[in-house]
Design a protein around this motif. Structure first.
Motif, PDB file in Angstrom:
ATOM      1  N   GLU A   8     -13.617  24.208  44.012  1.00  0.00           N
ATOM      2  CA  GLU A   8     -13.219  23.542  45.259  1.00  0.00           C
ATOM      3  C   GLU A   8     -11.737  23.765  45.556  1.00  0.00           C
ATOM      4  OE1 GLU A   8     -14.568  19.528  44.655  1.00  0.00           O
ATOM      5  OE2 GLU A   8     -16.663  20.078  44.999  1.00  0.00           O
ATOM      6  N   GLU A   9     -10.917  23.758  44.509  1.00  0.00           N
ATOM      7  CA  GLU A   9      -9.477  24.011  44.673  1.00  0.00           C
ATOM      8  C   GLU A   9      -9.240  25.442  45.176  1.00  0.00           C
ATOM      9  OE1 GLU A   9      -5.619  22.915  44.819  1.00  0.00           O
ATOM     10  OE2 GLU A   9      -7.229  21.584  44.207  1.00  0.00           O
ATOM     11  N   HIS A  10      -9.962  26.393  44.618  1.00  0.00           N
ATOM     12  CA  HIS A  10      -9.799  27.790  45.044  1.00  0.00           C
ATOM     13  C   HIS A  10     -10.404  28.036  46.425  1.00  0.00           C
ATOM     14  CE1 HIS A  10      -8.359  28.444  40.992  1.00  0.00           C
ATOM     15  NE2 HIS A  10      -7.875  29.602  41.431  1.00  0.00           N
ATOM     16  N   ALA A  11     -11.401  27.256  46.803  1.00  0.00           N
ATOM     17  CA  ALA A  11     -11.950  27.365  48.155  1.00  0.00           C
ATOM     18  C   ALA A  11     -10.882  26.961  49.165  1.00  0.00           C
ATOM     19  CB  ALA A  11     -13.194  26.497  48.300  1.00  0.00           C
ATOM     20  N   LYS A  12     -10.077  25.954  48.824  1.00  0.00           N
ATOM     21  CA  LYS A  12      -8.963  25.558  49.689  1.00  0.00           C
ATOM     22  C   LYS A  12      -7.896  26.654  49.723  1.00  0.00           C
ATOM     23  CE  LYS A  12      -9.578  20.627  48.835  1.00  0.00           C
ATOM     24  NZ  LYS A  12      -9.077  19.474  48.090  1.00  0.00           N
ATOM     25  N   LEU A  13      -7.610  27.232  48.560  1.00  0.00           N
ATOM     26  CA  LEU A  13      -6.626  28.318  48.486  1.00  0.00           C
ATOM     27  C   LEU A  13      -7.062  29.526  49.307  1.00  0.00           C
ATOM     28  CD1 LEU A  13      -5.492  28.481  44.735  1.00  0.00           C
ATOM     29  CD2 LEU A  13      -4.077  28.003  46.722  1.00  0.00           C
ATOM     30  N   ALA A  14      -8.356  29.788  49.332  1.00  0.00           N
ATOM     31  CA  ALA A  14      -8.874  30.953  50.073  1.00  0.00           C
ATOM     32  C   ALA A  14      -8.550  30.849  51.558  1.00  0.00           C
ATOM     33  CB  ALA A  14     -10.382  31.082  49.862  1.00  0.00           C
ATOM     34  N   THR A  16      -5.855  29.986  52.744  1.00  0.00           N
ATOM     35  CA  THR A  16      -4.448  30.338  52.943  1.00  0.00           C
ATOM     36  C   THR A  16      -4.169  31.816  52.674  1.00  0.00           C
ATOM     37  OG1 THR A  16      -3.780  29.812  50.663  1.00  0.00           O
ATOM     38  CG2 THR A  16      -3.767  28.001  52.262  1.00  0.00           C
ATOM     39  N   LEU A  17      -5.224  32.598  52.487  1.00  0.00           N
ATOM     40  CA  LEU A  17      -5.030  34.035  52.274  1.00  0.00           C
ATOM     41  C   LEU A  17      -4.402  34.647  53.522  1.00  0.00           C
ATOM     42  CD1 LEU A  17      -8.401  34.958  50.523  1.00  0.00           C
ATOM     43  CD2 LEU A  17      -6.119  35.024  49.494  1.00  0.00           C
ATOM     44  N   PRO A  18      -3.593  35.678  53.348  1.00  0.00           N
ATOM     45  CA  PRO A  18      -2.925  36.285  54.513  1.00  0.00           C
ATOM     46  C   PRO A  18      -3.912  36.954  55.471  1.00  0.00           C
ATOM     47  CG  PRO A  18      -2.531  37.583  52.534  1.00  0.00           C
ATOM     48  CD  PRO A  18      -3.239  36.345  52.093  1.00  0.00           C
ATOM     49  N   MET A  72     -19.511  30.629  41.081  1.00  0.00           N
ATOM     50  CA  MET A  72     -18.256  29.885  41.173  1.00  0.00           C
ATOM     51  C   MET A  72     -17.153  30.596  40.395  1.00  0.00           C
ATOM     52  SD  MET A  72     -19.112  25.864  40.825  1.00  0.00           S
ATOM     53  CE  MET A  72     -20.256  25.044  41.910  1.00  0.00           C
ATOM     54  N   SER A  73     -17.475  31.032  39.201  1.00  0.00           N
ATOM     55  CA  SER A  73     -16.507  31.721  38.358  1.00  0.00           C
ATOM     56  C   SER A  73     -16.036  33.025  39.013  1.00  0.00           C
ATOM     57  CB  SER A  73     -17.131  32.000  36.989  1.00  0.00           C
ATOM     58  OG  SER A  73     -16.211  32.657  36.168  1.00  0.00           O
ATOM     59  N   ASP A  74     -16.960  33.797  39.557  1.00  0.00           N
ATOM     60  CA  ASP A  74     -16.615  35.046  40.237  1.00  0.00           C
ATOM     61  C   ASP A  74     -15.755  34.780  41.476  1.00  0.00           C
ATOM     62  OD1 ASP A  74     -18.071  36.380  38.326  1.00  0.00           O
ATOM     63  OD2 ASP A  74     -19.729  36.930  39.653  1.00  0.00           O
ATOM     64  N   TYR A  75     -16.061  33.712  42.189  1.00  0.00           N
ATOM     65  CA  TYR A  75     -15.293  33.329  43.378  1.00  0.00           C
ATOM     66  C   TYR A  75     -13.850  33.004  42.989  1.00  0.00           C
ATOM     67  CZ  TYR A  75     -14.064  30.865  47.699  1.00  0.00           C
ATOM     68  OH  TYR A  75     -13.457  30.470  48.864  1.00  0.00           O
ATOM     69  N   ILE A  76     -13.690  32.199  41.953  1.00  0.00           N
ATOM     70  CA  ILE A  76     -12.351  31.822  41.481  1.00  0.00           C
ATOM     71  C   ILE A  76     -11.563  33.063  41.091  1.00  0.00           C
ATOM     72  CG2 ILE A  76     -11.124  30.655  39.590  1.00  0.00           C
ATOM     73  CD1 ILE A  76     -13.504  28.570  39.673  1.00  0.00           C
ATOM     74  N   THR A  77     -12.191  33.962  40.357  1.00  0.00           N
ATOM     75  CA  THR A  77     -11.538  35.197  39.934  1.00  0.00           C
ATOM     76  C   THR A  77     -11.101  36.024  41.133  1.00  0.00           C
ATOM     77  OG1 THR A  77     -12.845  35.226  37.892  1.00  0.00           O
ATOM     78  CG2 THR A  77     -11.849  37.328  38.587  1.00  0.00           C
ATOM     79  N   LYS A  78     -11.956  36.135  42.139  1.00  0.00           N
ATOM     80  CA  LYS A  78     -11.637  36.938  43.325  1.00  0.00           C
ATOM     81  C   LYS A  78     -10.485  36.320  44.118  1.00  0.00           C
ATOM     82  CE  LYS A  78     -12.445  40.475  45.975  1.00  0.00           C
ATOM     83  NZ  LYS A  78     -12.124  41.824  45.503  1.00  0.00           N
ATOM     84  N   LYS A  80      -8.087  34.427  42.931  1.00  0.00           N
ATOM     85  CA  LYS A  80      -6.877  34.661  42.136  1.00  0.00           C
ATOM     86  C   LYS A  80      -6.372  36.087  42.345  1.00  0.00           C
ATOM     87  CE  LYS A  80      -7.697  31.363  38.390  1.00  0.00           C
ATOM     88  NZ  LYS A  80      -8.049  31.194  36.977  1.00  0.00           N
ATOM     89  N   GLN A  81      -7.292  37.050  42.312  1.00  0.00           N
ATOM     90  CA  GLN A  81      -6.933  38.454  42.493  1.00  0.00           C
ATOM     91  C   GLN A  81      -6.297  38.682  43.860  1.00  0.00           C
ATOM     92  OE1 GLN A  81     -10.307  41.089  42.696  1.00  0.00           O
ATOM     93  NE2 GLN A  81      -9.063  42.733  43.549  1.00  0.00           N
ATOM     94  N   LEU A  82      -6.887  38.139  44.907  1.00  0.00           N
ATOM     95  CA  LEU A  82      -6.364  38.322  46.245  1.00  0.00           C
ATOM     96  C   LEU A  82      -5.016  37.639  46.440  1.00  0.00           C
ATOM     97  CD1 LEU A  82      -9.665  37.957  48.300  1.00  0.00           C
ATOM     98  CD2 LEU A  82      -8.401  40.057  47.818  1.00  0.00           C
ATOM     99  N   LYS A  83      -4.831  36.462  45.830  1.00  0.00           N
ATOM    100  CA  LYS A  83      -3.549  35.767  45.906  1.00  0.00           C
ATOM    101  C   LYS A  83      -2.459  36.572  45.193  1.00  0.00           C
ATOM    102  CE  LYS A  83      -3.188  31.877  47.705  1.00  0.00           C
ATOM    103  NZ  LYS A  83      -2.616  31.708  49.051  1.00  0.00           N
ATOM    104  N   GLU A  84      -2.794  37.145  44.041  1.00  0.00           N
ATOM    105  CA  GLU A  84      -1.830  37.965  43.302  1.00  0.00           C
ATOM    106  C   GLU A  84      -1.446  39.209  44.099  1.00  0.00           C
ATOM    107  OE1 GLU A  84      -3.566  38.770  39.472  1.00  0.00           O
ATOM    108  OE2 GLU A  84      -3.476  36.665  38.881  1.00  0.00           O
ATOM    109  N   GLU A  85      -2.441  39.847  44.712  1.00  0.00           N
ATOM    110  CA  GLU A  85      -2.171  41.030  45.527  1.00  0.00           C
ATOM    111  C   GLU A  85      -1.279  40.675  46.711  1.00  0.00           C
ATOM    112  OE1 GLU A  85      -5.934  42.729  46.652  1.00  0.00           O
ATOM    113  OE2 GLU A  85      -6.409  43.301  44.588  1.00  0.00           O
ATOM    114  N   ALA A  86      -1.515  39.532  47.329  1.00  0.00           N
ATOM    115  CA  ALA A  86      -0.717  39.104  48.468  1.00  0.00           C
ATOM    116  C   ALA A  86       0.718  38.816  48.042  1.00  0.00           C
ATOM    117  CB  ALA A  86      -1.345  37.879  49.114  1.00  0.00           C
ATOM    118  N   ALA A  87       0.881  38.204  46.880  1.00  0.00           N
ATOM    119  CA  ALA A  87       2.217  37.883  46.379  1.00  0.00           C
ATOM    120  C   ALA A  87       2.981  39.149  46.021  1.00  0.00           C
ATOM    121  CB  ALA A  87       2.116  36.975  45.162  1.00  0.00           C
TER     122      ALA A  87
END
Length: 90
Positions: A8-14, A16-18, A72-78, A80-87
């Motif tokens: 649920e936390e990562h769904a909120k983060l998603a 905010t993706l660029p 859920m686990s795959d979603y969280i991983t994805k 995280k990956q997209l946030k790292e790429e954006a950063a």
């Protein structure tokens, strides 16, 4: 933190993706989210003239058979990956 809480936390983060996040990656997230929250596809495939919904349906169908926890686990991983790429792009 439980897997569901982290999901649920990562769904909120998603949200905010660029804007530069590709449609392909957004569809992957959509498919994993639907699989995690609904389970296997439970609707018929949209018609040829409804390309947007058809792409979303295909992304969901690609995850058919995954357990809720696995999706859920795959979603969280994805996310995280997209946030790292954006950063890294900044």
């Amino acid at each position: 933190m439980s897997l569901k809480e982290e999901f649920e936390e990562h769904a909120k983060l998603a949200k905010t993706l660029p804007d530069t996040t590709t449609n392909e990656n957004l569809l992957i997230l959509y498919g994993l989210y639907k699989q995690a929250t609904v389970g296997n596809v439970n609707t018929s495939r949209p018609g040829i003239f409804n390309q947007r919904d058809r792409a979303k349906w295909d992304a969901w169908k690609a995850n058919e058979g995954k357990s809720c926890d696995e999706a859920m686990s795959d979603y969280i991983t994805k996310v995280k990956q997209l946030k790292e790429e954006a950063a890294a792009a900044c």
